[in-house]
Structure formats: structure tokens, C-alpha cells
Design an enzyme around this catalytic site. Structure first.
Site, PDB file in Angstrom:
ATOM      1  N   HIS A 125       0.863  -1.188   0.000  1.00 44.55           N
ATOM      2  CA  HIS A 125       0.000   0.000   0.000  1.00 44.55           C
ATOM      3  C   HIS A 125       0.904   1.245   0.000  1.00 44.55           C
ATOM      4  CE1 HIS A 125      -2.772   2.978   1.732  1.00 44.55           C
ATOM      5  NE2 HIS A 125      -3.768   2.156   1.450  1.00 44.55           N
ATOM      6  N   ASP A 203       3.045  -4.319   8.224  1.00 45.91           N
ATOM      7  CA  ASP A 203       1.811  -3.553   8.071  1.00 45.91           C
ATOM      8  C   ASP A 203       0.660  -4.550   8.238  1.00 45.91           C
ATOM      9  OD1 ASP A 203      -0.490  -2.369   7.206  1.00 45.91           O
ATOM     10  OD2 ASP A 203       0.313  -1.634   5.298  1.00 45.91           O
ATOM     11  N   GLN A 206      -4.398  -5.139   7.102  1.00 45.04           N
ATOM     12  CA  GLN A 206      -5.328  -6.119   6.534  1.00 45.04           C
ATOM     13  C   GLN A 206      -5.217  -7.474   7.232  1.00 45.04           C
ATOM     14  OE1 GLN A 206      -7.624  -5.251   4.509  1.00 45.04           O
ATOM     15  NE2 GLN A 206      -6.881  -3.304   3.700  1.00 45.04           N
ATOM     16  N   LYS A 229     -10.359  -0.296  10.507  1.00 41.94           N
ATOM     17  CA  LYS A 229     -10.487  -1.562   9.780  1.00 41.94           C
ATOM     18  C   LYS A 229     -10.804  -2.731  10.712  1.00 41.94           C
ATOM     19  CE  LYS A 229      -7.271  -0.519   5.983  1.00 41.94           C
ATOM     20  NZ  LYS A 229      -8.020   0.422   5.162  1.00 41.94           N
TER      21      LYS A 229
END
Lengths: 426, 162
Positions: A125, A203, A206, A229
């Protein structure tokens, strides 16, 4: 593997009751961009604003004591969620982006110099690319990318080859790709990178929403994720760092709350975690985040993961059966609930607009992964991403709508009609 | 399978005349005799538009051609725009506002899709100022403020995520 009791879960999310275009029920499949809030999160934040909100760590009065207790308790809940060794390792940041920028500015400026390599995956990302490009501009280091193969995968051998070739100072990668849906072997790749002396940042934007995370097992130096999220509020995220790393790093943002002493000559920084929390922190957001983490944990992170994998596989299989649809991602066994796709001859924005007409919310564009899209040779993709409240019926409605897209935009010998009159004076 | 929401109605932005322009665009291609040209893109979604103009000695747009790649809205609106302005004077084209462009397009667009519709309008306005053969000027991008509608169009970015 089995599905969750979505009938019960959906009752916890007020927004899922609403209708959209043409009075149709909302089918929310844009969870990789942001998730919805359960009533428990909304209530926890309301409760604070209604009854005990005040600034934290500052006032000697009832409200400030209560707010401080709730804020620090949120930090403890987050520590538990990550299985961090100490709450001092849990820094509240504005989000994943802010957390990565903090590492790039603080750790990066202190440890990286000209010629060093920051190694990323091509699927990162932009939040895990641009801070490193900026670091390269400041220090003269280089940013290198591990490519995907023709099946959109990255093998252990490729990772090993790039680690050997570049011997990076930092290996920073997403635990799961927000576009491909791929779930990467975090613990294995971290351990491989450590053999080359690399510092590792994960990261987990997700990953944290979808499965159990154990930062001690992962053994990465930094792990970051966002509140919005994981069914939590916007404006908050988490920077986990190993205590020794965070201790050795200079403070990044300067301001109130991060100091022990300030004089006209200079300042001394506070201990962890306050050292990295300059200014009034996201107090109510932290309280909301803790409520979200408790909500998800009560359902069970691995139960959520199993549910998403079933829906993700159903989506993947259905998309692959539709004429003209190309799934941009690996096979279902290598990914979670994210499926990106393109439809021959139709722009992703038109796909998304058409699906919106059926009440289906998906994402269209490059999903902040332009280098990945360039590598694949597409400008934009449509992305359906599911979460704990989605159902098999919703997946089937998505698939039925996708199957109708090409008919809408197919060439059918249309001709322009007469010239239209023009402009203000026409 | 037909679906009640897919039928053309006032709310549908893919009205028949839009799809007609998309499939059968006006002057799509490059113009070898162009006197003015410009291109631009919307970096957020990858829509691209190139405009070639031939301005004659009377100060009129004698010919207007476009080429590009992108969504139905961006390509159909370019076709409608060039068909509409060909033969007009430079002053008339300059006066043709963003509001005029949106009303020429027809169906009501949400702020995010207005950006798609206004791309060709921005590129056209830029082309009027760029004679062919002069030093290449930077492309119009969605963030470019060289030609901005008087009213603010376009909502928050479609793309920011974290």
C-alpha cells in the site's frame, strides 16, 4: 471451518439495516477500505462523551482520572489483542499511515544512511511505500521491491533471493495485500530477514481485523494497524514496537505530553509510551478501539477468519466462472476475504457504479497500490472484500450483478443521435 | 437476468445518449494538422484524455479531436464536448463553463463522478493555450489548478484508504 451466525452479528451493526439505491438492502463489500461499527463501539464512545470525558494524564480531578483510567485500559486491551510483552510497547497513533511515518522518520533518520536498502513487496500500500521514498530522499538510501510471479504470488525462494542480494536495513511488508488478498507467512519471512540483520516492520492493516496476531511469535520489530479496519473509530491506529527499539529511537513529534522537562534551552523526553504520543491523544477513539477489539475477540478472531475464507473462496470461484472476468490475485487457498477483479472492456469505475445500482458497495480504482497495478498492467480494478457480517447470499448477489455488467456496456452497434445544442447562448 | 434497477431512468447515469457517445464517439483519433493540443489524466482512476484542435485564422475551432482511455463517463463526455464546441469561436469555448459541461452531459453525477466528466473540459481549456510545437507544458492532472471550475466540484478522493 464454518460460517458465523451472521443473523445475530448483523443485529449488532445498525448501518446494515439501511437501504441504498432504489430501496434495496445494503450489501457492504468494501471492508478492506473500512469496516462498519457495532453498537458496542458506538455506545462505548457515547458513554465517555456523555459521562466522563476529559483530557488525560493532566488534570487532578474526577473526570480526568476516569478518562485516564479508560485510556490506559484501552492500551492494555490492545496489548492483550497483540500479545505484546508490555503496554509500553503499544503506542496510539492516528492510523497505520501515521505509525509507519513515525518509524520512517524516527528509526529511519537515526539508523539509515546512503547506500542502505529498504526492501518492500511490489504489492505494498502507498502508506508503506511513500514514507520510505521520503526517507530515501533525506538519506540517499534505496527502496527495492520484491516482484510477484505470474500467479500473483511471492515464494520463499524469491524473498530469500532478494534478502541475499540487497541485505536490507529494513524489510517492511504487509501481512496481507489489500489488493491481491494474499496472506503472507509473516513469521517465516521475518525470521529469514533477521538472519540478514534486517529490522522488520509488518503492516497489519489487513491482518489485525481478520485473524489472531501474536507479535511475540511474529518477532517483528514493528507491527502497525488501523482502528477503522477492525470495527473501531477512524483517527486511531496502533504502533507496536519492541521496547528496546522504541527506547533507542528519538522522539518524532514534539509537544505536550511527551516530555519530562522543558527549559528555555531544551527538553527531555518522557518514558514509553508517552514519548511517542505528543499532544492530546485520541482518547475517545482509543476507548472505541478497545470496545471493537473486545467485540471481535468475543466472537473469536479465528472464527472470523474461517468465515471470511469461506466467503472469499465462494467469491473467487464464482468470479472465475463469469465470462470476461479476470481475478487479480492468487487462488483462494492463499488469500482471505479480498477479491480484486477486472472485467474485459469495462472500466472498474463503471463496474462499481453498476454494482451500486444493485445495492452492492465495492471499491474501484488502484486501492493505493499503483506500483502493483503498473506491474500487472492494469490501471484500475474492482475489489470485493468481506467481513464477519457478510453472508453467502450477499456473495451470490454480488456474483449475479457482476455477471450482468458486460451486457450493460457491451458494444451493440449504437450510433450517436443528432448534435446537441451548446452552451450558455445556445 | 434483467434487474429492475438496471433499466434506463432519470437516475441512471448511463442513459442511452451517454452509451451512444461511448460506443460511437465524435472525432475520436489524432489530428495531423492540429495547431493546438493538450493532454491530461485523472491520476486517481487512470482516465486519460488527449485533445487536438485546429484553430483557423478567424479564431474559430475548425476541428476538434480527442483520444483517450477510461470510464464511460470520461470518454462519452469528451465526445459530447468536442461535438458541441467544434465551429465555435475561442471566446465561446472559453466561456463554456464547468456547469455547462455537466448540463451538456445530462444525468446528475455524484461529486466523484463529476471529476470524470470534467476531465476533457479541463484538457480542452488547456489546449486553447498550447500551440503545437512550443515547449511541452505539464499535463493537466486532477490536482492541477491551472483551469479550475468556478464552483468547486468533486468530493473527497476515491482512493485514500488508511
Amino acid at each position: 471451518m464454518s460460517l458465523l451466525d451472521t443473523e445475530s452479528i448483523r443485529r449488532d451493526f445498525p448501518v446494515l439495516k439501511r437501504n441504498v439505491t432504489g430501496g434495496q438492502p445494503l450489501i457492504y463489500l468494501d471492508n478492506a477500505a473500512s469496516t462498519q461499527r457495532p453498537q458496542a463501539v458506538i455506545d462505548a464512545m457515547d458513554e465517555c462523551y456523555l459521562h466522563y470525558y476529559s483530557n488525560v494524564h493532566r488534570g487532578i480531578h474526577t473526570l480526568s482520572e476516569e478518562s485516564t483510567r479508560a485510556y490506559e485500559s484501552a492500551r492494555e486491551t490492545t496489548r492483550e489483542f497483540l500479545n505484546a510483552a508490555s503496554a509500553r510497547e503499544v503506542i496510539f497513533a492516528a492510523g497505520t499511515t501515521a505509525a509507519i511515518n513515525t518509524v520512517a522518520r524516527s528509526w529511519g533518520d537515526a539508523n539509515v544512511s546512503a547506500g542502505d536498502v529498504i526492501l518492500l513487496l511490489i504489492s505494498e500500500h502507498h502508506a508503506n511505500i511513500i514514507p520510505w521514498h521520503q526517507l530515501a530522499a533525506r538519506t540517499g538510501c534505496r527502496v527495492e521491491f520484491i516482484p510477484i510471479d505470474e500467479n500473483f504470488e511471492i515464494s520463499d525462494e524469491t524473498v530469500a533471493e532478494y534478502l541475499e542480494r540487497f541485505r536490507p536495513k529494513m524489510f517492511a511488508f504487509a501481512a496481507a495485500s489489500n489488493t491481491l488478498g494474499s496472506e503472507y507467512p509473516v513469521q517465516r519471512w521475518t525470521s529469514m530477514a533477521k538472519q540478514y540483520g534486517a529490522t522488520v516492520l509488518i503492516d497489519a492493516a489487513q491482518a489485525a481485523p481478520h485473524h489472531q496476531i501474536d507479535v511475540q511469535q511474529w518477532d517483528a520489530d514493528f507491527v502497525v494497524f488501523s482502528g477503522h479496519k477492525v470495527c473501531g473509530p477512524t483517527g486511531i491506529g496502533v504502533l507496536y514496537g519492541k521496547e528496546a527499539m522504541l527506547d533507542a529511537m528519538p522522539a518524532f513529534l514534539g509537544g505536550g505530553g511527551m516530555i519530562l522537562n522543558v527549559t528555555t534551552e531544551g527538553f527531555t523526553t518522557h518514558e514509553l509510551p508517552e514519548k511517542f504520543e505528543a499532544g492530546t491523544p485520541p482518547i475517545v477513539e482509543a476507548i472505541g478501539l478497545a470496545a471493537a477489539l473486545k467485540y471481535l475477540t468475543a466472537i473469536g478472531m479465528e472464527n472470523i477468519h474461517a468465515h471470511e475464507r469461506i466467503l472469499g473462496a465462494r467469491t473467487d470461484a464464482g468470479l472465475r466462472e463469469i465470462d470476461g472476468v479476470r481475478v487479480i490475485g492468487p487462488t483462494a487457498d492463499k488469500k482471505g476475504g479480498i477479491n480484486s477483479f477486472v472485467i474485459e472492456g469495462v472500466h472498474a469505475h463503471d463496474v462499481s457504479q453498476f454494482l451500486d445500482g444493485r445495492g452492492v458497495a465495492v471499491r474501484a480504482g488502484h486501492h493505493c497500490t499503483m506500483p502493483l497495478h503498473q506491474a500487472i498492467g492494469v490501471t484500475a480494478t474492482a475489489r470485493a472484500s468481506c467481513y464477519l457480517y457478510n453472508t453467502t447470499e450477499e456473495v451470490d448477489q454480488l456474483l449475479a450483478a457482476v455477471a450482468d455488467v458486460r451486457a450493460k456496456f457491451a458494444r451493440s452497434g449504437r450510433r450517436r443521435r443528432s448534435r446537441r445544442p451548446v452552451g450558455p447562448n445556445a | 437476468m434483467p434487474h429492475p434497477q438496471d433499466s434506463n431512468n432519470d437516475q441512471d447515469i448511463y442513459q442511452e445518449h451517454v452509451l451512444d457517445h461511448y460506443e460511437d464517439p465524435y472525432n475520436r483519433g489524432h489530428l495531423a494538422s492540429a495547431t493546438h493540443a493538450h493532454d491530461g489524466k485523472n491520476p486517481l482512476c487512470g482516465d486519460k484524455i488527449h485533445v487536438d484542435l485546429r484553430l483557423d485564422s478567424d479564431g474559430r475551432v475548425a476541428e476538434a479531436w480527442f483520444d483517450g482511455d477510461g470510464c464511460v463517463i470520461s470518454q462519452a463526455s469528451a465526445s459530447m464536448l468536442l461535438e458541441a464546441i467544434e465551429g465555435k469561436t475561442i471566446e465561446e469555448v472559453e466561456k463554456f463553463s464547468a456547469e455547462d459541461m455537466l448540463s451538456l452531459f445530462g444525468p446528475q453525477l455524484t461529486p466523484n463522478r463529476q471529476k470524470c466528466c470534467l476531465l476533457s473540459w479541463k484538457v480542452l481549456q488547456g489546449a486553447l493555450k498550447r500551440p503545437v510545437g512550443t515547449e511541452a507544458a505539464p499535463s493537466v492532472t486532477e490536482d492541477d489548478d491551472e483551469v479550475e471550475p468556478k464552483t468547486s466540484f468533486g468530493g473527497p478522493s476515491l482512493e485514500e484508504e488508511q
